[in-house]
Design an enzyme around this catalytic site. Sequence first.
Site, PDB file in Angstrom:
ATOM      1  N   SER A  27       0.847  -1.191   0.000  1.00 34.38           N
ATOM      2  CA  SER A  27       0.000   0.000   0.000  1.00 34.38           C
ATOM      3  C   SER A  27       0.880   1.238   0.000  1.00 34.38           C
ATOM      4  O   SER A  27       1.989   1.223   0.548  1.00 34.38           O
ATOM      5  CB  SER A  27      -0.909   0.026   1.227  1.00 34.38           C
ATOM      6  OG  SER A  27      -1.651   1.238   1.295  1.00 34.38           O
TER       7      SER A  27
ATOM      8  N   TYR B  85      -2.241  -0.597  10.785  1.00 31.52           N
ATOM      9  CA  TYR B  85      -2.378  -0.933   9.368  1.00 31.52           C
ATOM     10  C   TYR B  85      -1.201  -0.392   8.558  1.00 31.52           C
ATOM     11  O   TYR B  85      -0.570  -1.128   7.794  1.00 31.52           O
ATOM     12  CB  TYR B  85      -3.687  -0.379   8.808  1.00 31.52           C
ATOM     13  CG  TYR B  85      -3.805  -0.580   7.318  1.00 31.52           C
ATOM     14  CD1 TYR B  85      -4.168  -1.820   6.801  1.00 31.52           C
ATOM     15  CD2 TYR B  85      -3.524   0.451   6.419  1.00 31.52           C
ATOM     16  CE1 TYR B  85      -4.254  -2.032   5.433  1.00 31.52           C
ATOM     17  CE2 TYR B  85      -3.609   0.254   5.053  1.00 31.52           C
ATOM     18  CZ  TYR B  85      -3.972  -0.994   4.561  1.00 31.52           C
ATOM     19  OH  TYR B  85      -4.045  -1.195   3.208  1.00 31.52           O
TER      20      TYR B  85
END
Length: 204
Positions: A80, A93
């Site tokens: 990501s 995260y």
Amino acid sequence: MDGKATVEGADRLISQIGDRDIDLLFLNAGRGLGNGFVDQDWRKVRRIIDTNVTGTVYLAHELGAKMARRGRGRILFTGSIAGFMPGTFQAVYNGTKAFIDSFSIALRHELKDSGVTVTVLMPGPTQTRFFERAEMMDTKVGSDEKDNPADVAKTGYEAMMAGDEQVVSGWKNKLQVAAAHVTPAGTLAEQHRRMAEPGSASSD
């Protein structure tokens, strides 16, 4: 708990594959969790780490080894752009995605002479149920327009088939990553706060 979030669950998947050869391995598990870290339920925190890191790395280890022994195969990790910035109000995260972004490129270079290629796809916010499941629908990033998941998947697949090392999907995300390389970490953390702080969806 998700099957692939535990070693036992991953082992069940591996046993179902059996002796079949794997040509393409997609490691795209990802789960998020919003709100402040100290306010989060530890069981949910652990689930994020187990899904995004433990299960993913274990599958890469077990199935990647089979590919390397055979001398061919392609692996696609979904990292990501979140891995490039401290994730205020999404700290766990972003930390797990920083790990995946780094790990996948290291693994690629370990396997460079094995016949196995490793590619990491680094998308930005994508229109899936991710933000709903992460309890982030009241945040700016949760309510903003997001990328089409089909476009993101196509970008990753094409990069994997081309044997590329990494790919960032979407030109806006590419600009954000470029800016992250020259922006102080503290500034990035405050920028992330404005996107992910609970209630930020109602802010200008």
